[in-house]
Design a protein around this motif. Structure first.
Motif, PDB file in Angstrom:
ATOM      1  N   ARG A   1       0.839  -1.187   0.000  1.00 14.68           N
ATOM      2  CA  ARG A   1       0.000   0.000   0.000  1.00 14.68           C
ATOM      3  C   ARG A   1       0.878   1.242   0.000  1.00 14.68           C
ATOM      4  O   ARG A   1       2.058   1.185   0.377  1.00 14.68           O
TER       5      ARG A   1
ATOM      6  N   LYS B   1      -4.966  11.903  -0.483  1.00 14.32           N
ATOM      7  CA  LYS B   1      -6.075  11.777   0.461  1.00 14.32           C
ATOM      8  C   LYS B   1      -5.767  10.632   1.418  1.00 14.32           C
ATOM      9  O   LYS B   1      -5.752   9.469   1.023  1.00 14.32           O
TER      10      LYS B   1
ATOM     11  N   ASP C   1      -8.975   7.726   4.535  1.00 12.93           N
ATOM     12  CA  ASP C   1     -10.381   7.974   4.169  1.00 12.93           C
ATOM     13  C   ASP C   1     -10.726   9.456   4.094  1.00 12.93           C
ATOM     14  O   ASP C   1     -11.853   9.870   4.381  1.00 12.93           O
TER      15      ASP C   1
ATOM     16  N   SER D   1      -5.689   4.929   1.301  1.00 13.67           N
ATOM     17  CA  SER D   1      -6.444   3.688   1.460  1.00 13.67           C
ATOM     18  C   SER D   1      -7.108   3.214   0.172  1.00 13.67           C
ATOM     19  O   SER D   1      -7.515   2.058   0.062  1.00 13.67           O
ATOM     20  N   THR D   2      -7.248   4.100  -0.806  1.00 16.05           N
ATOM     21  CA  THR D   2      -7.917   3.707  -2.050  1.00 16.05           C
ATOM     22  C   THR D   2      -6.982   2.991  -3.014  1.00 16.05           C
ATOM     23  O   THR D   2      -7.425   2.510  -4.055  1.00 16.05           O
ATOM     24  N   VAL D   3      -5.700   2.935  -2.686  1.00 13.17           N
ATOM     25  CA  VAL D   3      -4.723   2.338  -3.599  1.00 13.17           C
ATOM     26  C   VAL D   3      -4.076   1.136  -2.929  1.00 13.17           C
ATOM     27  O   VAL D   3      -3.526   1.242  -1.835  1.00 13.17           O
ATOM     28  N   GLU D   4      -4.155  -0.022  -3.583  1.00 16.20           N
ATOM     29  CA  GLU D   4      -3.479  -1.224  -3.092  1.00 16.20           C
ATOM     30  C   GLU D   4      -2.738  -1.863  -4.251  1.00 16.20           C
ATOM     31  O   GLU D   4      -3.296  -2.034  -5.339  1.00 16.20           O
TER      32      GLU D   4
END
Length: 291
Positions: free
Chosen positions: A161, A195, A198, A251-254
């Motif tokens: 992450r 960002k 969250d 958190s939106t990117v893994e």
């Protein structure tokens, strides 16, 4: 079609002559010549032109060997594996892997894999481009977030992450409106807002340093050059030692790392062993890279 005749044709074509093919295989030149003649009779075309200078493939022979050589190699390898009890990984394993992962992990992985499977030799090509496994004769490829591909199969063996980090001396902004921060970013990439957690903290990176490598970005962050967006896997050591502080996670990117091989080929024992080895190396799928 007689598979043995096709195998012998490929043998003669590969060695460019009956004599060399005979010495390599232990079969007589008469047997090889008869098998090729039988294959030509079945297909109704000449595959090899015979002259005083030796043998030369016809256009039909070139087409046949180009189409048959790869699949034939897999069939022969599978038959050999079955005859020997199916299972011993052996031979040369060619791996294509991303540059950063190769530099930080594949040296150790390659040495440990060869120690576990002494009859395998391994070659790793560090490439960020999408190699063609069939055309470029790779056995497996390691890819990050691969696109769906009906020709490839494999397993996800690790996840990563993105985190924003900075040296302890760089002040972390308080949550609220969009905050501007001095940043270290990738060359030729226009940075976007970060960002974190969250959306509780949104950062506007103001580039001060531009680099073309995550390792350079990490080292500049350790030296106090500003905030940086990095894969957690390559910053964990600096975070553990207190050289960097983690401000938050995107958190939106893994990032998922997959080990892939082509589904159009029989999975050789060496390929199956490597896929299993990679998954066993990261049992909790947590990626840690040293360097």
């Amino acid at each position: 079609m007689n598979l043995n005749a096709l195998i012998d044709f490929a043998l003669v074509a590969t060695h460019s002559g009956l004599g060399k093919a005979s010495r390599a295989s232990g079969r007589s030149k008469a047997t090889l010549s008869r098998r090729i003649a039988e294959l030509e009779e079945q297909l109704g075309v000449r595959l090899i032109e015979r002259s005083a200078r030796g043998l030369k493939l016809t256009e039909a022979g070139e087409v046949l060997i180009a189409r048959a050589e790869g699949p034939l190699g897999e069939v022969i390898e599978a038959m050999t594996a079955a005859q020997e009890g199916v299972s011993t990984p052996r031979g040369r394993l060619r791996v294509a892997a991303p540059v950063l992962f190769s530099q930080l992990a594949m040296g150790r992985i390659g040495a440990q894999f060869c120690a576990a499977y002494p009859q395998v030799t391994i070659e790793v090509l560090a490439e960020d481009r999408m190699v063609d496994l069939v055309e470029e004769q790779f056995d497996v490829a390691i890819r990050i977030n691969p696109r769906p591909d009906s020709n490839l199969v494999g397993r996800c063996f690790a996840k990563d992450r993105l985190v924003v980090v900075a040296a302890p001396g760089v002040a972390k902004p308080e949550p609220g409106a969009v905050r501007s921060v001095p940043a270290i970013v990738f060359s030729n990439v226009q940075p976007t807002q970060w960002k974190l957690d969250d959306g509780r903290l949104i950062l506007e990176p103001i580039p001060r340093l531009w680099f073309s490598s995550f390792l350079m970005i990490r080292d500049a962050a350790v030296a106090g050059g500003g905030a940086a967006l990095l894969p957690q896997s390559i910053a964990w050591g600096q975070l553990a030692r207190g050289e960097l502080v983690q401000w938050g996670t995107v958190s939106t990117v893994e990032a998922q790392l997959w080990v892939l091989h082509t589904s159009r080929r029989l999975a050789a024992p060496k390929v199956r062993a490597f896929v299993d080895f990679m998954c066993a190396r990261y049992p909790d799928m947590s990626l840690v890279l040293e360097g």
